[in-house]
Design a protein around this motif. Sequence first.
Motif, PDB file in Angstrom:
ATOM      1  N   ARG A  83       0.868  -1.253   0.166  1.00  0.00           N
ATOM      2  CA  ARG A  83       0.135   0.109  -0.008  1.00  0.00           C
ATOM      3  C   ARG A  83       0.872   1.069   0.056  1.00  0.00           C
ATOM      4  NH1 ARG A  83      -3.968  -3.401   2.571  1.00  0.00           N
ATOM      5  NH2 ARG A  83      -2.655  -3.008   4.825  1.00  0.00           N
ATOM      6  N   ILE A  84       1.963   1.187   0.875  1.00  0.00           N
ATOM      7  CA  ILE A  84       2.761   2.769   1.044  1.00  0.00           C
ATOM      8  C   ILE A  84       4.353   1.861   1.007  1.00  0.00           C
ATOM      9  CG2 ILE A  84       1.304   3.711   1.919  1.00  0.00           C
ATOM     10  CD1 ILE A  84       3.398   3.844   4.337  1.00  0.00           C
ATOM     11  N   THR A 135       6.889   9.904   2.112  1.00  0.00           N
ATOM     12  CA  THR A 135       6.236   7.993   1.309  1.00  0.00           C
ATOM     13  C   THR A 135       5.456   8.389   1.016  1.00  0.00           C
ATOM     14  OG1 THR A 135       6.594   8.134   3.886  1.00  0.00           O
ATOM     15  CG2 THR A 135       5.117   6.276   2.503  1.00  0.00           C
ATOM     16  N   TRP A 136       6.060   6.944  -0.338  1.00  0.00           N
ATOM     17  CA  TRP A 136       4.944   6.804  -1.416  1.00  0.00           C
ATOM     18  C   TRP A 136       3.575   6.345  -1.231  1.00  0.00           C
ATOM     19  CZ3 TRP A 136       4.360   9.125  -5.643  1.00  0.00           C
ATOM     20  CH2 TRP A 136       3.889   8.815  -6.660  1.00  0.00           C
ATOM     21  N   ASP A 137       2.333   6.537  -1.361  1.00  0.00           N
ATOM     22  CA  ASP A 137       1.477   6.224  -1.756  1.00  0.00           C
ATOM     23  C   ASP A 137       0.836   5.641  -3.401  1.00  0.00           C
ATOM     24  OD1 ASP A 137      -1.289   5.480  -1.948  1.00  0.00           O
ATOM     25  OD2 ASP A 137      -1.627   7.036  -0.240  1.00  0.00           O
ATOM     26  N   ASN A 196       5.116  11.006   6.299  1.00  0.00           N
ATOM     27  CA  ASN A 196       5.309   9.918   6.700  1.00  0.00           C
ATOM     28  C   ASN A 196       4.152   9.913   7.765  1.00  0.00           C
ATOM     29  OD1 ASN A 196       7.557  10.397   8.496  1.00  0.00           O
ATOM     30  ND2 ASN A 196       8.470   9.084   7.212  1.00  0.00           N
ATOM     31  N   LYS A 206      -3.459   4.020   5.661  1.00  0.00           N
ATOM     32  CA  LYS A 206      -3.819   4.501   4.287  1.00  0.00           C
ATOM     33  C   LYS A 206      -5.271   3.716   4.441  1.00  0.00           C
ATOM     34  CE  LYS A 206      -1.112   8.467   3.122  1.00  0.00           C
ATOM     35  NZ  LYS A 206      -2.273  10.128   2.999  1.00  0.00           N
TER      36      LYS A 206
END
Length: 643
Positions: A108-109, A127-129, A138, A365
């Motif tokens: 997810r992330i 942080t990448w979603d 984050n 998330k």
Amino acid sequence: MVRLGVLLVWLSTMTAASAAGVASFAGASTCGKCHAAVTHTWAASHHSKMVQPATVAGVVGDFARGAVTLRGSVYRFRRLNGAFFITESYLTGEPQEHRVQYTLGNRRIQHYLTTLADGRIVVLPPTWDIVRKNWFHNLDIDDPEEAPGTQVQIWNKNCYSCHVSQEKKNFDPQKNSYQTSWLDFGINCERCHGPGAEHAAFYAKPGHQGKPQHDVIVQTKLDAARNTAVCAQCHSFRDILVDGFAAGDDYYDHFLPILEFTQASGGDPAYWPDGRPRRFSTDAFGFWQSECYLKGKATCLDCHVVPHNTDIDKNPQLKPEVNTLCTRCHQAEGASLTSHTHHAANSTGSSCVECHMPRTVFSIKAKIRDHAMTVPVPENTLNHGIPNACNVCHTDRDANWALEKMNGWWGPASRQKLIRRAGAFSDARQGNTAAVASLLAILQQPSEGALVRANAAGYLGRFQSDPAVTHALLAALADSEPLVRAIAARAINPGPESRAEVGPALGALLRDPTATVRLSAAVGLIGMGLREPPSEYVEPLELAKQLFRARAALDADDAEQDLAAGRFYLLLADPASAVKAFQTSLKLDPQVPVQYLLGGAYAEQGNFAAAKAILQAIPMSDDQYEKAQRLLKAIAAREGAHE
């Protein structure tokens, strides 16, 4: 001072394989030489990819975006010759470029990690979603109102033990630095099957016959408790008591659950008021509360039937419309599905998991399923804000509507246990003595399960002016569940009239077969003021002192744990160790209120000059000031007596 909720440690004697440490482990590549098929399946799983080197194939974040602004700060991204870089001013206030060394997460992330000069492996803020295809800070994973603006997430401190395999923290409190190491990235074969070096060496020999003499490889021949403990070593909210858990070990020889009664009110709680998990990564605690586990002795692998790739989206039997995992045991309900569900057969309302495992656990998330497998309880929604499955689906209706439907279709009987539980814990949290009767009933009912009963014991510790509470906690010291014994030993705080009875009961637990129970008994005895123990206590108490030091060293990178260790050393009449622990605590976090205790430890050493220097520096505005002034007067009196 030992009753501050910090979880102390008793280091049990480990198996020969565990004691051997990393040398007993072979590593995933060695396992793959013989077990190629399952290694291939595992290599495609999320477990194998928890933390990975930052490679072109592994990094999924959009580093071509150049820069983003998160929480008011600008972060810049760069990619060069297969390497990835993030520039931030979050850590020091000045722009610094860091090479991304590791990725964390791939479903997810994805977080990005770098190592600082002192060995701290930190989670860089961007942080990448993966799902939404954007960058976020984050700290937004937690409640934004709670997350301190200057908080730095130190991976090899705060995330220790679950993202890589056979990890060693290797923190040096004198240098305030780390030399963290691990054998394999991700969750490798031996995290679930145990150390395999001897196993691999034996079967690598030409012409081998029989089995290795000390083969400790674990497959499926474990009881439900030890089987689920393999998953619970990570999928539970716990404190590490003994480093080095191996598959097949007793969970309570290594971990002590951090239960609902220990948590601060408000914010982003880890549990719902009825004790069920609210935050992610506690699936085991939900499952251990379920009737499937308590009555049916089910294990994680009864549903996650592809053990080498437990990814939900790749296991078709876990699709919400597939009821066969449930109806193989609940055959009557499966045979007359619509009469049980009161919904159409092909509707969401006839999905077992939608009603009994709603998405009421908050993940990163996302929302994930509650593994406690309970029934909907609209009463708890109305009284305590706990979501119920009916309204999770029927968002256009309220809990009163759901309550009417539940009563009309099934009646109220099946929900009463959960209603009483939520009421008891909520009242206890508010200090309401009306909770005592319900807490006592929960503690004394084995069918409630160990986690719930232990939580009741923890809450009962707040009401010991009631003689019935001390009596119940005393009885719980002989409970069949090790967790109940451990929490009761920590909670019980007898008055003078009960000490003669409680002391021997705690003393007997010093030789309990479970490590957490032995430790809790030692803490309880020392908390009662035991200074010159009877002869039968001397050996186990001395062992406790020695082994506590080893565990304190494991958590020496945590200022609060150092503070707790220093308090414990003071109770053990070991001011030299207390001074070191308090000094380390201050070094890690100058805001920790430890000066008064440090001054006291110096005074106990007879180092009055050092004691006075630190006590006199405590300002009048500090909560420690009054105590410091009293101690300064006591020191002056002692000095005068020696003149």
